[in-house]
Design a protein around this motif. Structure first.
Motif, PDB file in Angstrom:
ATOM      1  N   VAL A 202     -21.912  -3.451 -13.644  1.00 38.19           N
ATOM      2  CA  VAL A 202     -20.648  -3.266 -12.927  1.00 38.19           C
ATOM      3  C   VAL A 202     -19.486  -3.782 -13.773  1.00 38.19           C
ATOM      4  N   GLU A 203     -19.656  -4.932 -14.385  1.00 39.02           N
ATOM      5  CA  GLU A 203     -18.585  -5.482 -15.224  1.00 39.02           C
ATOM      6  C   GLU A 203     -18.306  -4.585 -16.428  1.00 39.02           C
ATOM      7  N   GLU A 204     -19.340  -4.023 -17.011  1.00 37.20           N
ATOM      8  CA  GLU A 204     -19.144  -3.115 -18.147  1.00 37.20           C
ATOM      9  C   GLU A 204     -18.378  -1.869 -17.706  1.00 37.20           C
ATOM     10  N   ILE A 205     -18.690  -1.372 -16.518  1.00 37.93           N
ATOM     11  CA  ILE A 205     -17.985  -0.198 -16.003  1.00 37.93           C
ATOM     12  C   ILE A 205     -16.534  -0.540 -15.693  1.00 37.93           C
ATOM     13  N   CYS A 206     -16.306  -1.754 -15.186  1.00 43.87           N
ATOM     14  CA  CYS A 206     -14.945  -2.184 -14.859  1.00 43.87           C
ATOM     15  C   CYS A 206     -14.024  -2.199 -16.073  1.00 43.87           C
ATOM     16  N   LYS A 207     -14.585  -2.327 -17.247  1.00 40.33           N
ATOM     17  CA  LYS A 207     -13.781  -2.306 -18.475  1.00 40.33           C
ATOM     18  C   LYS A 207     -13.214  -0.921 -18.749  1.00 40.33           C
ATOM     19  N   LYS A 208     -13.756   0.091 -18.052  1.00 42.09           N
ATOM     20  CA  LYS A 208     -13.380   1.476 -18.336  1.00 42.09           C
ATOM     21  C   LYS A 208     -12.619   2.137 -17.191  1.00 42.09           C
ATOM     22  N   ASP A 210     -10.090   2.156 -13.503  1.00 39.98           N
ATOM     23  CA  ASP A 210      -8.760   1.714 -13.080  1.00 39.98           C
ATOM     24  C   ASP A 210      -8.807   0.930 -11.779  1.00 39.98           C
ATOM     25  N   ALA A 211      -9.918   1.062 -11.049  1.00 39.96           N
ATOM     26  CA  ALA A 211     -10.009   0.449  -9.714  1.00 39.96           C
ATOM     27  C   ALA A 211     -11.462   0.125  -9.397  1.00 39.96           C
ATOM     28  N   LEU A 212     -11.633  -0.734  -8.397  1.00 38.27           N
ATOM     29  CA  LEU A 212     -12.966  -1.144  -7.952  1.00 38.27           C
ATOM     30  C   LEU A 212     -12.987  -1.139  -6.426  1.00 38.27           C
ATOM     31  N   GLU A 213     -14.022  -0.538  -5.846  1.00 36.69           N
ATOM     32  CA  GLU A 213     -14.139  -0.502  -4.385  1.00 36.69           C
ATOM     33  C   GLU A 213     -14.670  -1.854  -3.897  1.00 36.69           C
ATOM     34  N   VAL A 214     -13.751  -2.735  -3.634  1.00 39.30           N
ATOM     35  CA  VAL A 214     -14.084  -4.098  -3.204  1.00 39.30           C
ATOM     36  C   VAL A 214     -14.547  -4.112  -1.754  1.00 39.30           C
ATOM     37  N   TYR A 215     -13.861  -3.333  -0.923  1.00 36.44           N
ATOM     38  CA  TYR A 215     -14.143  -3.330   0.517  1.00 36.44           C
ATOM     39  C   TYR A 215     -15.017  -2.127   0.874  1.00 36.44           C
ATOM     40  N   TYR A 216     -16.186  -2.415   1.429  1.00 36.54           N
ATOM     41  CA  TYR A 216     -17.180  -1.385   1.735  1.00 36.54           C
ATOM     42  C   TYR A 216     -18.057  -1.921   2.858  1.00 36.54           C
ATOM     43  N   PRO A 217     -18.512  -1.092   3.779  1.00 37.66           N
ATOM     44  CA  PRO A 217     -19.278  -1.610   4.926  1.00 37.66           C
ATOM     45  C   PRO A 217     -20.505  -2.426   4.557  1.00 37.66           C
ATOM     46  N   PHE A 218     -21.088  -2.149   3.407  1.00 42.64           N
ATOM     47  CA  PHE A 218     -22.314  -2.844   3.005  1.00 42.64           C
ATOM     48  C   PHE A 218     -22.030  -4.114   2.206  1.00 42.64           C
ATOM     49  N   HIS A 219     -20.759  -4.418   1.971  1.00 43.15           N
ATOM     50  CA  HIS A 219     -20.377  -5.620   1.234  1.00 43.15           C
ATOM     51  C   HIS A 219     -20.151  -6.770   2.212  1.00 43.15           C
ATOM     52  N   LYS A 226     -16.578 -11.872  -4.492  1.00 44.17           N
ATOM     53  CA  LYS A 226     -17.033 -11.685  -5.871  1.00 44.17           C
ATOM     54  C   LYS A 226     -16.352 -10.484  -6.525  1.00 44.17           C
ATOM     55  N   TYR A 227     -16.313  -9.358  -5.806  1.00 40.75           N
ATOM     56  CA  TYR A 227     -15.726  -8.158  -6.395  1.00 40.75           C
ATOM     57  C   TYR A 227     -14.200  -8.228  -6.439  1.00 40.75           C
ATOM     58  N   SER A 228     -13.616  -8.994  -5.545  1.00 41.93           N
ATOM     59  CA  SER A 228     -12.169  -9.227  -5.631  1.00 41.93           C
ATOM     60  C   SER A 228     -11.820  -9.961  -6.919  1.00 41.93           C
ATOM     61  N   LYS A 229     -12.621 -10.971  -7.240  1.00 38.76           N
ATOM     62  CA  LYS A 229     -12.401 -11.724  -8.473  1.00 38.76           C
ATOM     63  C   LYS A 229     -12.645 -10.841  -9.695  1.00 38.76           C
ATOM     64  N   MET A 230     -13.624  -9.951  -9.582  1.00 35.07           N
ATOM     65  CA  MET A 230     -13.917  -9.051 -10.681  1.00 35.07           C
ATOM     66  C   MET A 230     -12.753  -8.077 -10.903  1.00 35.07           C
ATOM     67  N   ALA A 231     -12.189  -7.571  -9.813  1.00 31.56           N
ATOM     68  CA  ALA A 231     -11.039  -6.676  -9.927  1.00 31.56           C
ATOM     69  C   ALA A 231      -9.857  -7.390 -10.558  1.00 31.56           C
ATOM     70  N   GLU A 232      -9.665  -8.643 -10.179  1.00 31.39           N
ATOM     71  CA  GLU A 232      -8.577  -9.436 -10.754  1.00 31.39           C
ATOM     72  C   GLU A 232      -8.825  -9.689 -12.239  1.00 31.39           C
ATOM     73  N   LYS A 233     -10.062  -9.995 -12.587  1.00 32.89           N
ATOM     74  CA  LYS A 233     -10.420 -10.272 -13.976  1.00 32.89           C
ATOM     75  C   LYS A 233     -10.101  -9.095 -14.889  1.00 32.89           C
ATOM     76  N   PHE A 234     -10.363  -7.884 -14.403  1.00 33.51           N
ATOM     77  CA  PHE A 234     -10.167  -6.697 -15.232  1.00 33.51           C
ATOM     78  C   PHE A 234      -8.878  -5.945 -14.889  1.00 33.51           C
ATOM     79  N   ASN A 235      -8.023  -6.580 -14.088  1.00 36.39           N
ATOM     80  CA  ASN A 235      -6.722  -6.021 -13.746  1.00 36.39           C
ATOM     81  C   ASN A 235      -6.857  -4.636 -13.116  1.00 36.39           C
ATOM     82  N   LEU A 236      -7.733  -4.538 -12.119  1.00 35.79           N
ATOM     83  CA  LEU A 236      -8.010  -3.269 -11.464  1.00 35.79           C
ATOM     84  C   LEU A 236      -7.350  -3.194 -10.096  1.00 35.79           C
TER      85      LEU A 236
END
Length: 273
Positions: A202-208, A210-219, A226-236
């Motif tokens: 997921v982190e490797e894909i985030c490098k490529k 523009d956005a990350l689906e942070v909010y999802y019913p299964f999350h 965790k994914y919010s921090k990942m989006a922030e880390k990669f400026n998504l």
């Protein structure tokens, strides 16, 4: 007001027509609606060509959900605010749809070879207007014919990877998917990262993307964090949606049960009326 960036119509594997989806979105008071069918823009194009983009307070975000090739993990990239007439995008979609039809025929033959006498015509009745025929349509036909009690049973016993009727299919490479979305003027977002089942990938894909689906019913809440921090880390950009299909087998039964804040959704909207 709430929004939903991840929904499907009966032009792929949803059960709502585009008009029904829009009507439901207006009924529950959504501000932004992402129409993101699997491997097709036919539903979005239907809305556009029939003058249904102008829907009062509801703003439509044209999208598409494309799967990318990976031998071990399911990777889905959603393209938002795409040009639905872009030639390269349509070429990719047509290639994927041809592969879907080939796979569909092979799965039906596999089922028949395993004593499940389902016909292609039975599945096509379920698929209706969809050119994006997939395993979910086959599963619904199997349930309707009485072979299985639930769609999940059909997948677990016959259609899932490693089961008797499973068939692999052609998928474009990740970089190609992202490039085509960008070429169509779109925003590329990794869908439901938890379902990728590999946070390093997921982190490797985030490098490529523009956005990350942070909010999802299964999350769950810890995964949202965790994914919010990942989006922030990669400026998504932070995406989110219900993955609404209109069937009880999915994570939400009704549109509006799972939404995100307008402040997030509006960043994916560029005025597409």
């Amino acid at each position: 007001m709430p929004s939903d960036l991840h929904t499907h119509t009966n032009f792929s594997d949803g059960s709502f027509s585009p008009e029904e989806l829009v009507a439901a979105a207006k009924n529950v008071g959504l501000s932004y609606l992402g129409v993101t069918d699997h491997d097709t823009v036919d539903g979005v194009r239907y809305l556009y060509e029939n003058g249904l983009y102008s829907t009062g307070n509801l703003k439509i975000i044209p999208g598409v959900e494309l799967s990318a090739n990976n031998p071990e993990h399911d990777i889905h990239i959603v393209g938002y605010n795409i040009d639905i007439y872009d030639g390269n995008l349509l070429d990719m979609i047509n290639e994927i749809l041809e592969a879907r039809w080939d796979r569909f025929s092979k799965i039906v033959k596999n089922l028949q070879a395993n004593g499940v006498e389902i016909r292609e015509a039975d599945v096509l009745k379920i698929a209706g207007s969809s050119r994006s025929v997939g395993r979910s349509h086959i599963a619904r036909a199997l349930v309707k014919a009485g072979f299985f009690k639930t769609i999940r049973d059909a997948f677990d016993q016959m259609l899932a990877k490693g089961r008797p009727a499973y068939e692999p299919r052609y998928l474009p490479e990740l970089d190609e998917v992202i490039s085509v979305i960008h070429g169509a003027g779109g925003i590329a977002s990794l869908a439901h990262p938890k379902l990728v089942d590999d946070d390093k990938l997921v982190e490797e894909i985030c490098k490529k993307t523009d956005a990350l689906e942070v909010y999802y019913p299964f999350h769950f809440p810890e995964e949202v964090e965790k994914y919010s921090k990942m989006a922030e880390k990669f400026n998504l950009l932070v995406a989110g949606g219900s993955d609404f299909h209109g069937t009880a087998s999915r994570y939400v039964d009704n549109l509006g049960e799972f939404t995100i804040d307008d402040s997030l959704a509006e960043k994916f909207y560029r005025g597409t009326e």
